[in-house]
Enzyme design. Sequence first.
Site, PDB file in Angstrom:
ATOM      1  N   CYS A  22      14.108  10.058   6.832  1.00 55.83           N
ATOM      2  CA  CYS A  22      14.097   9.872   8.541  1.00 55.83           C
ATOM      3  C   CYS A  22      15.431  10.056   8.617  1.00 55.83           C
ATOM      4  CB  CYS A  22      13.368   8.811   8.752  1.00 55.83           C
ATOM      5  SG  CYS A  22      14.272   7.974   7.198  1.00 55.83           S
TER       6      CYS A  22
ATOM      7  N   LYS B 244       1.310  -0.761   0.387  1.00 50.63           N
ATOM      8  CA  LYS B 244      -0.196  -0.214   0.062  1.00 50.63           C
ATOM      9  C   LYS B 244       0.958   1.105   0.021  1.00 50.63           C
ATOM     10  CE  LYS B 244      -2.417   2.836   1.778  1.00 50.63           C
ATOM     11  NZ  LYS B 244      -1.802   4.081   1.218  1.00 50.63           N
TER      12      LYS B 244
ATOM     13  N   GLU C 280       8.890   1.695  11.291  1.00 48.54           N
ATOM     14  CA  GLU C 280       9.863   2.546  11.264  1.00 48.54           C
ATOM     15  C   GLU C 280       9.397   4.012  10.853  1.00 48.54           C
ATOM     16  OE1 GLU C 280      12.193   0.283   7.432  1.00 48.54           O
ATOM     17  OE2 GLU C 280      12.805  -1.053   8.450  1.00 48.54           O
TER      18      GLU C 280
ATOM     19  N   GLU D 138       9.894  16.443  14.027  1.00 52.80           N
ATOM     20  CA  GLU D 138      10.807  16.781  12.311  1.00 52.80           C
ATOM     21  C   GLU D 138      10.366  17.539  11.836  1.00 52.80           C
ATOM     22  OE1 GLU D 138      10.911  12.612  10.734  1.00 52.80           O
ATOM     23  OE2 GLU D 138       8.732  12.578  10.950  1.00 52.80           O
TER      24      GLU D 138
HETATM   25  P1  NAP Z   1       3.053   9.186   6.939  1.00 57.66           P
HETATM   26  O1  NAP Z   1       1.752  10.262   6.772  1.00 57.66           O
HETATM   27  O2  NAP Z   1       3.058   8.042   8.591  1.00 57.66           O
HETATM   28  O3  NAP Z   1       2.155   8.082   6.260  1.00 57.66           O
HETATM   29  C1  NAP Z   1       2.388   6.703   5.162  1.00 57.66           C
HETATM   30  C2  NAP Z   1       1.530   5.587   5.280  1.00 57.66           C
HETATM   31  O4  NAP Z   1       0.515   5.467   6.152  1.00 57.66           O
HETATM   32  C3  NAP Z   1       0.851   6.335   4.215  1.00 57.66           C
HETATM   33  O5  NAP Z   1       1.008   5.284   3.505  1.00 57.66           O
HETATM   34  C4  NAP Z   1      -0.213   6.604   4.091  1.00 57.66           C
HETATM   35  O6  NAP Z   1      -1.479   6.931   3.398  1.00 57.66           O
HETATM   36  C5  NAP Z   1      -0.386   5.870   5.461  1.00 57.66           C
HETATM   37  N1  NAP Z   1      -1.879   5.782   6.659  1.00 57.66           N
HETATM   38  C6  NAP Z   1      -1.822   6.916   6.828  1.00 57.66           C
HETATM   39  N2  NAP Z   1      -2.633   6.850   8.393  1.00 57.66           N
HETATM   40  C7  NAP Z   1      -3.189   5.546   7.879  1.00 57.66           C
HETATM   41  C8  NAP Z   1      -4.139   4.609   8.906  1.00 57.66           C
HETATM   42  N3  NAP Z   1      -4.920   5.002   9.547  1.00 57.66           N
HETATM   43  N4  NAP Z   1      -3.656   2.760   8.285  1.00 57.66           N
HETATM   44  C9  NAP Z   1      -2.698   2.144   7.637  1.00 57.66           C
HETATM   45  N5  NAP Z   1      -1.672   2.797   6.882  1.00 57.66           N
HETATM   46  C10 NAP Z   1      -2.219   4.910   7.203  1.00 57.66           C
HETATM   47  O7  NAP Z   1       4.111   9.453   6.160  1.00 57.66           O
HETATM   48  P2  NAP Z   1       4.599   9.998   4.750  1.00 57.66           P
HETATM   49  O8  NAP Z   1       4.692  11.555   5.748  1.00 57.66           O
HETATM   50  O9  NAP Z   1       4.564   9.331   4.079  1.00 57.66           O
HETATM   51  O10 NAP Z   1       5.957  10.178   5.269  1.00 57.66           O
HETATM   52  C11 NAP Z   1       7.080  10.620   6.025  1.00 57.66           C
HETATM   53  C12 NAP Z   1       7.032  10.020   7.300  1.00 57.66           C
HETATM   54  O11 NAP Z   1       8.388   8.764   7.264  1.00 57.66           O
HETATM   55  C13 NAP Z   1       8.176  11.085   8.246  1.00 57.66           C
HETATM   56  O12 NAP Z   1       7.770  11.594   9.600  1.00 57.66           O
HETATM   57  C14 NAP Z   1       9.549  10.168   8.083  1.00 57.66           C
HETATM   58  O13 NAP Z   1      10.269  10.413   8.911  1.00 57.66           O
HETATM   59  C15 NAP Z   1       8.937   8.800   8.100  1.00 57.66           C
HETATM   60  N6  NAP Z   1      10.107   8.043   7.568  1.00 57.66           N
HETATM   61  C16 NAP Z   1      11.097   6.808   8.366  1.00 57.66           C
HETATM   62  C17 NAP Z   1      11.817   6.170   7.338  1.00 57.66           C
HETATM   63  C18 NAP Z   1      12.115   4.797   8.307  1.00 57.66           C
HETATM   64  O14 NAP Z   1      13.261   4.360   7.973  1.00 57.66           O
HETATM   65  N7  NAP Z   1      12.112   5.049   9.349  1.00 57.66           N
HETATM   66  C19 NAP Z   1      11.290   5.985   6.526  1.00 57.66           C
HETATM   67  C20 NAP Z   1      10.601   7.113   5.386  1.00 57.66           C
HETATM   68  C21 NAP Z   1      10.606   8.196   5.869  1.00 57.66           C
HETATM   69  P3  NAP Z   1      -2.771   7.203   3.221  1.00 57.66           P
HETATM   70  O15 NAP Z   1      -2.393   8.557   4.016  1.00 57.66           O
HETATM   71  O16 NAP Z   1      -3.050   6.618   2.295  1.00 57.66           O
HETATM   72  O17 NAP Z   1      -3.619   5.592   3.947  1.00 57.66           O
END
Ligand code: NAP
Length: 488
Positions: A296, A187, A262, A393
């Site tokens: 991240c 997804k 992650e 962040e």
């Molecule tokens: P995000 O807003 O948390 O979304 C990540 C994923 O979660 C998306 O596919 C989103 O899609 C889905 N999602 C949202 N609500 C959900 C729910 N209730 N149930 C299931 N899935 C759900 O993150 P982002 O803005 O894409 O990415 C930035 C974040 O990722 C930052 O915090 C960054 O630090 C972190 N990150 C961490 C790593 C690591 O390896 N630790 C690597 C890269 C990025 P939908 O909104 O369509 O549901």
Amino acid sequence: MSMIDVDKNWRLLIDGEWVEGGAGHYDIVDPHTTDVVGRAPEATVAQANDAAAAARAAFGAWKRLSAKQRCALIGRLGDEIEKRSPDWVATVQAETGATIATTETLQVGGPAVDRFRYYATPIDLDESLSPIPTPAGPLGPAGLLSAEVKRQPVGVVAAITPYNFPVTNVAGKIAPALAAGCTTVIKPAPQDPLGILLLGEAVEAAGLPPGVVNIVNGSGPDVGAALVDSTDVNMISFTGSSPIGAKIMANGGRTMKRLLMELGGKGAAIVTEDADLGTAAQSIATVWGFHAGQICTAPTRVIAHHAVYDQLIETLNTFSGFMKVGDPTDRSTIVGPVITEVHRDRVEQFIASGIDDGARLVCGGDRPDLPGYFIAPTLLADCTPDMHVVREEAFGPVIVVLRYQDDEEAVQLANNSDYGLYSYVFSADTKRAYHIAGQLESGCVGLNVIQPHMEAPFGGFKMSGVGRDRGKWGIEAYSELQSINWMA
Ligand code: NAP
């Protein structure tokens, strides 16, 4: 560069078939030009459930393949990705807004291919335990009890991924999951799912059996939430923000999901008084130049020894002057846009809050006069640990700097964070840097280096996540331990 087919009919991959999104399509926007670059399929909840059911149905046969057979298909998938990557560059560049250099080296090709190649060699983590002399008792006669500890695939894995490095991130999840014997539902993040749909074409070409890799996409949380609720899904491998990760953990608890989380980071970069300031500044400036800080593991929270504090800030300020902001397809550009207008506005508010809280704006902070969602490389000095800009962040090109007096204070400041993903120590004295690293509450630490070792375990302490992957830890993450006991 390859061409973008804006009119391509993008579809979902469910049970080996390309199917229309039951809920229609939505626009994918280039963060630089703001043009629509494709219309992504929107799955219904029923389609998310179909994908989970297909992965469940495919699991038994995939698990029963020998590790060698599975690995051969994983290797073939790596080959298909390598062959097709040049054709993916334009689409993935346009949907992510990454600079062309970042796209070519890290968004498609190299790292994704490497992940599949790595797991194309079987990794056997099973082990036999030494027999234990066991006395006679109510459960049976005396004898030597032996046991084998086997790794069994966890089952169906739903990979829910973020927008920043879509293809690479998904590759890092499905390569070890498939190698462990799991089947998968991907997804992607709603902002840039097209590269992952292209990855689906590589899956098909590599000849993976139907249902082993499924892709469902949606513009809102319903599709991901359905996978988290599905009883066909055994594990959620999530990369994304900590608040969403916490929500998934809570919701997944209802069906006892295995979890790999992650999550967010606020990487500390401790710079000691004897550090090579050029190396330190160049490394820290990757916050600006590497995908506009949307990473991240970025060293966004600089903790500088008082003796080099001013000089480091001056060096960083000088570096910022060389960072060309603009068209990410221009090879001289270093800082491209952030992913959406909403995110650009969020980062701008984040910077404003730092200034309101008393941080000193050294450079940036303004919106470049460009179409698209750009933020100038921003440096906030004289920060204190309680400021929002220090605690949270930005996920944008924003660096904050704090001052420290001695190593004890540096460690205390670094650990004064809800996050603990990736930290850095810059020091000429590697023994001292190594000692500091050992005191950091951080899943990974770089000593005078930003590049990660791709086979070392990756993951976070505290709100930065749960679990580890990469290398053999990837197989551990996607497997359950099973002990088989017998009387010798
Ligand atoms: P995000 O807003 O948390 O979304 C990540 C994923 O979660 C998306 O596919 C989103 O899609 C889905 N999602 C949202 N609500 C959900 C729910 N209730 N149930 C299931 N899935 C759900 O993150 P982002 O803005 O894409 O990415 C930035 C974040 O990722 C930052 O915090 C960054 O630090 C972190 N990150 C961490 C790593 C690591 O390896 N630790 C690597 C890269 C990025 P939908 O909104 O369509 O549901």
